[in-house]
Structures are given as C-alpha cells and as structure tokens.
Design an enzyme around this catalytic site. Structure first.
Site, PDB file in Angstrom:
ATOM      1  N   HIS A 124       0.855  -1.222   0.048  1.00 26.07           N
ATOM      2  CA  HIS A 124       0.017   0.066  -0.021  1.00 26.07           C
ATOM      3  C   HIS A 124       0.948   1.413   0.030  1.00 26.07           C
ATOM      4  O   HIS A 124       0.168   2.247  -0.343  1.00 26.07           O
ATOM      5  CB  HIS A 124      -0.856  -0.175   1.395  1.00 26.07           C
ATOM      6  CG  HIS A 124      -1.997  -0.647   0.906  1.00 26.07           C
ATOM      7  ND1 HIS A 124      -2.208  -1.987   0.594  1.00 26.07           N
ATOM      8  CD2 HIS A 124      -3.583  -0.231   1.283  1.00 26.07           C
ATOM      9  CE1 HIS A 124      -3.511  -2.040   0.619  1.00 26.07           C
ATOM     10  NE2 HIS A 124      -4.383  -1.337   0.737  1.00 26.07           N
ATOM     11  N   ASP A 188      -7.932  -6.000   5.346  1.00 25.59           N
ATOM     12  CA  ASP A 188      -8.304  -5.535   4.039  1.00 25.59           C
ATOM     13  C   ASP A 188      -9.590  -5.854   3.473  1.00 25.59           C
ATOM     14  O   ASP A 188     -10.060  -6.940   3.517  1.00 25.59           O
ATOM     15  CB  ASP A 188      -7.259  -5.543   2.984  1.00 25.59           C
ATOM     16  CG  ASP A 188      -7.379  -4.828   1.711  1.00 25.59           C
ATOM     17  OD1 ASP A 188      -6.834  -3.721   1.678  1.00 25.59           O
ATOM     18  OD2 ASP A 188      -8.151  -4.836   0.967  1.00 25.59           O
ATOM     19  N   ARG A 471     -12.952   0.087  -6.839  1.00 26.58           N
ATOM     20  CA  ARG A 471     -13.752   1.147  -6.049  1.00 26.58           C
ATOM     21  C   ARG A 471     -13.332   2.401  -6.788  1.00 26.58           C
ATOM     22  O   ARG A 471     -12.419   2.496  -7.320  1.00 26.58           O
ATOM     23  CB  ARG A 471     -13.191   0.989  -4.781  1.00 26.58           C
ATOM     24  CG  ARG A 471     -13.736   1.500  -3.772  1.00 26.58           C
ATOM     25  CD  ARG A 471     -13.586   0.935  -2.159  1.00 26.58           C
ATOM     26  NE  ARG A 471     -14.074  -0.235  -1.922  1.00 26.58           N
ATOM     27  CZ  ARG A 471     -13.722  -1.058  -0.794  1.00 26.58           C
ATOM     28  NH1 ARG A 471     -12.674  -0.491  -0.120  1.00 26.58           N
ATOM     29  NH2 ARG A 471     -14.309  -2.078  -0.793  1.00 26.58           N
ATOM     30  N   ARG A 680     -10.600  -0.185   6.788  1.00 27.00           N
ATOM     31  CA  ARG A 680      -9.687   0.438   7.552  1.00 27.00           C
ATOM     32  C   ARG A 680     -10.284   0.643   8.942  1.00 27.00           C
ATOM     33  O   ARG A 680     -11.171   1.590   9.276  1.00 27.00           O
ATOM     34  CB  ARG A 680      -9.383   1.633   6.855  1.00 27.00           C
ATOM     35  CG  ARG A 680     -10.471   2.888   6.760  1.00 27.00           C
ATOM     36  CD  ARG A 680      -9.626   4.043   5.869  1.00 27.00           C
ATOM     37  NE  ARG A 680      -9.351   3.519   4.574  1.00 27.00           N
ATOM     38  CZ  ARG A 680      -9.317   4.275   3.420  1.00 27.00           C
ATOM     39  NH1 ARG A 680      -9.622   5.374   3.455  1.00 27.00           N
ATOM     40  NH2 ARG A 680      -8.754   3.652   1.975  1.00 27.00           N
TER      41      ARG A 680
END
Length: 792
Positions: A124, A188, A471, A680
């Site tokens: 990430h 995640d 997304r 998150r």
C-alpha cells in the site's frame, strides 16, 4: 537506518536481471493445507447439534470452524442473520498500511508469538510516479521506518514478511496461501479475493485480526446466504469482471450486507480460478461478508500450477466426501439467476461501484449526461484484475492494435499483481507487447487503485478515467473530486486507451487510421495459465516459509517518529467518572452526517497512508470529506459551547479536539450504510481517540460496525429512520436501557433521551446488534482491553 533485509533487497532484488525464469517447484504445503479431517469431524458434531439439514458450502466452511461447538451452540440452533458464531480462523493476512495498527494492538496483548500462521504484505505504501523501478526505490526510502517496524515485528512474532515489490496482498494470498475450505481473515476489505479458491476469506479490522492472532474465538453473526445460480458461458467481450459489475448493479452497495454470496450451477465450472477471484474480490462492493464457489477443475489446475499439488490432492479427497460443495436441497435466503451467455460488458460509475450501465447503452449515457467524450487515462491491473489470464487477454488486444499501427492515445498504466505475475509476463513477452503500444508498467503494488498516484495533470478539472479497479469513490484515485472513475474489465479499458473516447464500444465501433481506413478489434483471447508454468522472479522479495519467532528481536519504533506511535489503552466509559453508572455518560452531538459516508470520507487514504501507524497524526483527517447535514458544508462542524476566543464553526477534527480537551464525550448521527468501503479500522479508532462514545445510524456497513464495537463505540440503529433528522449538533443525548443490557437482560431495549439546545426533550427508540461478548468489549473500553484482561 535501513534494516539488513531491506538493504539486501536494495542491493539485489531491485535489479531486473535477477528475475529468474524457472517454473514453480512443488512446495511443502503442511502449513497451508486445511486440516480437512478435523474440519469434517467438527462439522459432524455441529450437524448433530443443529439437525442434519442440507447445508450450503459457506455454512459447511463456517460451521466446521466453530470453536467448541458443544459449548458455543448450547441452545442447539443456528439461525442465519441472528445467531452469533464463535469461530477459529486458520490464517491471518495483513497489508502494510493496516498491519501497523494491527501489530501495535497485538503487541499490547502480551503474546510472544502468533497463535495462527500470519503474513505481512508491503503493497500500500508504494506511490506510482514514473514507473516500477524508480517508484519502488523511492518508496522504500520514504517508508523505511515503517518497513523496519513491520519487519522487526514479523521477526519477533514469527510472521512471514513479503517485502516491497513482492506484490499485492490478495494476489499473493491466492498464489501462496489460499486453499479450498479454509477460513481466513485479512485486514483489508478485498480479502474475499481468495474465495476464488473455494474458501471463506473475510475482510476485518486489525482488532479482529488480533482475535485470531491471540487464539481468541472470532465472533461473526451467522450470515444469510445468497445463492447466485450461473448458467451458460461467457463469450465475446464478456469477462468475469462483467459478471460482478452486473451483479453490483442488481444488489447495490448495501445488497450484500450481512450476507455471503455463494455461486453455484454449471456456469461456475466454465471459469478460471483467477476469474472467480475477480468476482469474489468485488463482492466487497455490495457489502457482502465474503463470496465463495464449489471446488472446480480450474481451482485444481491453479493449485498445481502454483506449486501446491499437495493441497490439490487433499482437496480432492475432501471434495469426494462432500465437503467442498453445497448439499443437495439446500435452502438459500435468496437466489439470483444469471445466464452468462446473455451477459454483456458493463461499465460502472462514476463515484459508486454499483451504478452499472451495459456497454451497448453507455455511449448514450455519455451524451445524455453531457460528459466530455474523452478518456483522460486508462489503468489496468490492481488486486482485482492482474492475473495471467487478464494480462494475456490485454496483450492480445495490444498486438492487434500494434499490427494496425496504433498506440495508446492516453496514459496507459499497468499494475502487475505480484512479482510472480510480473516475471511471467516478462518471460512470455507480454510486458514487451504492452510497452510497445505505450503502456507504463508500474510497481507490483496497489498504486493508483488506492490513491497512491502522483498525477500531475487534470488537477481540479472534470475528467474521466477508465480502470479495471474495484472501487471508484470521489477523490479516491488521484485526489481530484472531479475525476470520474468508470470501472470495467481490463480488456475494455485497454480498448478505450486506443480510442481515447469515452463512448467507444469495441464490440461495434471502429477506430479511424491515418491512411483513411478503419480498424476494429476482434474479441480478446487470453490464456488461463502459462504453458511454461509460472516463474517466481526476484525471490529476494519473498519470506522464508513458516519462520520461527525470535523473541529477542527489538521492535523498531523511533521515540520521535511521526509515522509510528505506541497505543495507549482507551479508557472505559464506565466508572467513578461517570455518574450514570452503566449508562453512557451524557453525550453531546458533534454533527449529523449527510448521505454517503464511506471509510474514505471518515479516514482518507492517499497522502494520509503515511500516518497509519500514528493515531494522533492520522486523526487530523477525521471526516474531512464528510458533509454536514446542517448547512450542507464539507468538513464543517458547529461548536455551540465554544469559548469566547473560539469560533462557532471549525473543521470537524478541530471541533472534535475541542470536545476532547473539555473531556466532553460525544456522539455522531449518520445516514445509510455508514462506513461502507474499505476495512480500515482507523475510521473507528479516530473518533474514539477524540472521545466518541456512540454513533446512531440509519444503517451500518458490516465491517465498520464491527470495528466500532471493537474500539468501544456503541453503534445503534434508528428504529424509525425518520428520527435521523430530529437530532442535531449541540443536542445532548442520554442512553436508557443500556445498563439492563450490560447486566444480562438480553431483550433490553435502548432508548435515547434527546435534549435539544432549546430545552425541548423527547425519546427515540433504537435497535442494536450487540452480542454478549461485544458487550464485554464495550464495558472494558475496547475489545483489546478485554483480551488483555483475559491473557493477564
């Protein structure tokens, strides 16, 4: 300074000449093969307790992982959507951004090793700027203290550490750890990607991961099961991505909440394993707990191709005993029928992944909306679509375009999902083909999909990008709220890159050539698995399998770090400081949040990712893109009790800090599906850090509601959704009935007494989903506080 392992990588693995083109050998799979015999025995016990009714595949996997079923199922029943299950997952996977907080919490639990196998994946924190090599080197230097922390924690606790450049967590899990019938947690929201191998992989927050890492039974409300019946066969331009894009349009972003999507029917068996993983990956976009499929020949072939033949053999035997498919006569809570032969490509967006438009109608939509008929960038790859099959299909189109003399008309970015995929693409000349037509190959990382994209053009301009991502919320990819991200298959995105027009339909349209002729693509053809096998590439990225903990290792956190911060336990809401006993203290309402509020709105990613391990710093972004329903402004909150030297309005984080400074606990009033999107947990940690004790919603997304509970925030649902608009900033709220619930009255109802700033009072009814164990977390101040009390 850089750790020895990262130094070693920088000296060797960063050079492409170290990519070794050899096939994957058969591996020792003892740590990744599910204990099928034990699972079948446990399932047999559960069947005897609840009655031998037909079970879905998802139920078989869940129930076979129930902890001590004779005790936890003492009432003799499991009711979908109501009963809570105490589960024992087999594995945990964590990406580098969320792993920081998960490990900081695990360190507080007082354990010397992980109770289950675990892995950390550095994917990430790598920003896309110029291309794979320079981006990777720059990101290693920029994030060195985070990588040093993660590596030292991994060494201390015996966790497999996948170094920067190894690839995206979900692709690596599919290639290395996933196995039919397994139950796994991942920090995640797209962890369900591993469901493509016929397992249950569930996205959770770090505190949930700590449950598994400490051998604490992990609690899940028994999901409803939606059966997705597939018939027919994909053809032409239709891909597995189009299946889930179509389904997202049918179910919407809330349609899968509290449910597992279980695919069945002859259409399942026509799909590749990686194609099924794409479908499972984007089940997160409809809020599904996870997705799964019966064991197929494609899964078996993928296990063999990735060196996991022992897993395939064990799965074959488990399948023969009926474990890896649903029982005949199973009753689903809903059945959705999809004929793949009739499925056409879909384009979803902008700004929400469930706004699905068939390709044949999309050109008309562009005209109807008045959008500029232009694609500003095309991006393929990500954890959703970076398989060998995806990349060879895209390469087929690139070869066609090159033969016609075409190059990409817009920036064309390609993200391989793993070092194994990148190296195999390089060996098989797929990379050369893409670069020949203008593609820029990025690092094996998340990159633009999660906002790690340093985009220099189109700042503040309305523009359209086409991506094969999962997304597409506002500002997610490049920080520009006017960038419209349209989701599509990688092949459709690639075709658009050569046209440059948003309305282009490669099924029917042609591209003009300089010689006056025109070019039309043929439907793409890809290859499921490489004929010469996968090649591992740069093995310096990879961990040693099943490492032993090294308890003498010092975990590296600099005292002056602005990236990492040790966690202090959250205090309980109850005790001498609270005159209301086991009711929450009197709360002030911080704000009423209007409309869509995803975890991106609550805790933005992009440049804020660097603070994932520092709760004080990252809390500065609390709700900064949320809309206040009282006035309609973004990142504006009211402080009606402000001091003389303070303004009545300020940013949301600043007003929250004022409340914290006054020791004023507070509440939020929120709209539908609050907290959808990413897993998150910072979206729960940050409000708790500033003193939030309760959030009242029209409805919650599953992962976020659980994360709130884990951090000691009480999530309540409006019994009457119209009551949402009756509570505003500055109102005082008191709970009534919570003390009964905490004292063991399971049917106790919680009502809220609201005192308006005018002095008017009224009560509103609420609903809750708190289980007996979750009430223990609330009482202790957090789940971690409760776990710590049990360990000590």
């Amino acid at each position: 300074m850089l750790s020895s392992a990262v130094k070693r990588w920088a000296a060797t693995g960063c050079r492409r000449s170290f990519a070794s083109h050899v096939s994957i050998p058969e591996r020792d799979c003892s740590s990744i093969t599910p204990p099928y015999e034990q699972l079948l025995d446990n399932l047999s016990v559960v069947r005897k307790i609840i009655g031998d009714r037909p079970l879905s595949l998802a139920e078989k996997i869940l129930y076979s992982h129930i902890h001590n079923p004779r005790e936890t199922l003492a009432d003799g029943k499991i009711k979908r959507g109501e009963s809570y299950l105490q589960l024992k997952p087999e594995r945990v996977a964590m990406q580098d951004a969320s792993a920081q907080m998960a490990l900081l919490q695990f360190m507080s639990a007082g354990m010397d090793r992980c109770a289950v196998p675990a892995s950390i994946h550095c994917d990430h924190l790598i920003q896309a700027v110029e291309g794979a090599e320079s981006d990777l080197q720059r990101s290693i230097v920029t994030n060195q203290e985070v990588f040093d922390f993660l590596e030292s924690a991994a060494r201390k606790y015996g966790i497999e550490f996948w170094r920067p450049g190894s690839g995206i967590i979900h692709q690596i899990v599919l290639e290395n750890y996933a196995a039919p019938g397994m139950l796994m947690l991942g920090t995640d929201s797209h962890t369900p990607n591993a469901g493509g191998l016929g397992m249950l992989a569930i996205g959770v927050g770090g505190a949930d991961a700590v449950d598994a890492l400490t051998s604490t039974p992990w609690e899940l409300k028994a999901p409803q099961i939606v059966g997705v019946h597939l018939t027919g066969e994909l053809s032409g331009w239709a891909t597995p991505k189009d299946l889930i894009l179509h389904l997202a349009g049918k179910l919407t972003v809330r349609g899968g909440t509290g449910r597992i999507l279980e695919y069945f029917g002859p259409g399942v068996f026509n799909q590749s394993c990686t194609g099924l993983a794409t479908v499972a990956n984007m089940g997160a976009e409809v809020g599904a707990t996870t997705s799964t499929f019966p064991y197929t020949p494609g899964m078996r072939a993928y296990l063999h191709a990735t060196g996991r033949t022992p897993v395939a053999r064990a799965a074959d035997k488990a399948a023969e005993r009926g474990f890896l498919q649903a029982d005949e006569g199973v009753q689903y809570d809903e059945i959705i029928d999809i004929n793949l032969s009739e499925l056409e490509p879909s384009i979803n967006g902008p700004f929400t992944p469930d706004l699905a438009t068939p390709l044949s109608k999309f050109g008309g939509l562009v005209q109807e909306k008045g959008w500029k008929d232009e694609v500003s960038a095309a991006l393929i790859g990500s954890c959703t679509n970076s398989s060998y099959q995806d990349m060879t299909s895209v390469a087929d189109l690139a070869r066609q375009a090159k033969a016609a003399g075409l190059k990409a008309k817009v920036p064309f970015l390609c993200t391989p999902g793993s070092e194994q995929i990148r190296a195999t693409m390089e060996r098989d000349k797929v990379t050369d083909v893409l670069q020949d037509v203008g593609a820029l190959v990025l690092a094996n990382a998340c990159g633009p999909c999660i906002g790690q994209w340093k985009r220099e053009d189109r700042k503040g301009e309305e523009n359209a990008i086409l991506t094969s991502f999962n997304r597409n919320f506002k500002s997610r990819n490049d920080g520009n709220s006017k960038t419209m991200n349209f989701l599509a298959s990688p092949t459709l995105v690639t075709a658009m890159a050569f046209s440059g027009k948003l309305s282009f339909n490669p099924v029917t349209d042609s591209i003009p050539l300089p010689n006056g002729q025109s070019f039309k693509f043929s439907p793409p053809k890809g290859q499921d698995l490489p004929s010469e096998g996968f090649t591992p590439g740069r093995t310096a990225f990879y961990p040693a399998p099943t490492p032993e903990p090294q308890p003498e290792t010092e975990i590296i956190i600099r005292p002056d770090s602005q990236r990492l911060e040790k966690l202090e336990p959250f205090p309980s809401h109850f005790g001498p400081h609270n005159p209301r006993g086991l009711e929450l203290p009197t709360l002030k309402v911080l704000m009423r949040v209007r409309g869509k509020c995803t975890t991106d709105h609550i805790s933005a990613a992009g440049p804020w990712l660097k603070y994932k391990g520092h709760l004080t710093n990252i809390s500065e972004n609390l709700l900064i893109t949320a809309t206040n329903d009282e006035g309609g402004d973004v990142n504006v909150a009211f402080d009606h009790d402000h001091r003389d030297n303070e303004s009545v309005t300020d940013t949301i984080p600043n007003v929250a800090k004022r409340f914290k400074a006054r020791n004023q606990p507070w509440a939020l009033i929120v709209d539908e599906n609050y907290g959808e999107g990413s897993a998150r947990e910072h979206a729960a940690l940050q409000p708790r850090f500033y003193g939030c004790a309760m959030i009242v919603a029209r409805s919650f997304a599953r992962i976020h509601e659980t994360n709130l509970k884990k951090q000691g925030i009480l999530p309540l649902w409006f019994a009457d959704k119209a009551d949402y608009s009756r509570i505003g900033a500055g109102d005082s709220v008191e709970t009534h009935g919570l003390s009964d619930l905490l004292n063991g009255k399971p049917d106790a109802q919680i009502t809220l007494k609201v005192t308006k700033r005018t002095g008017e009072t009224f009560e509103i009814p609420t609903k809750h989903t708190m289980s007996k164990d979750q009430l223990k977390w609330l009482r202790a101040g957090s789940a971690l506080n409760h776990i710590r009390s049990q360990v000590n």
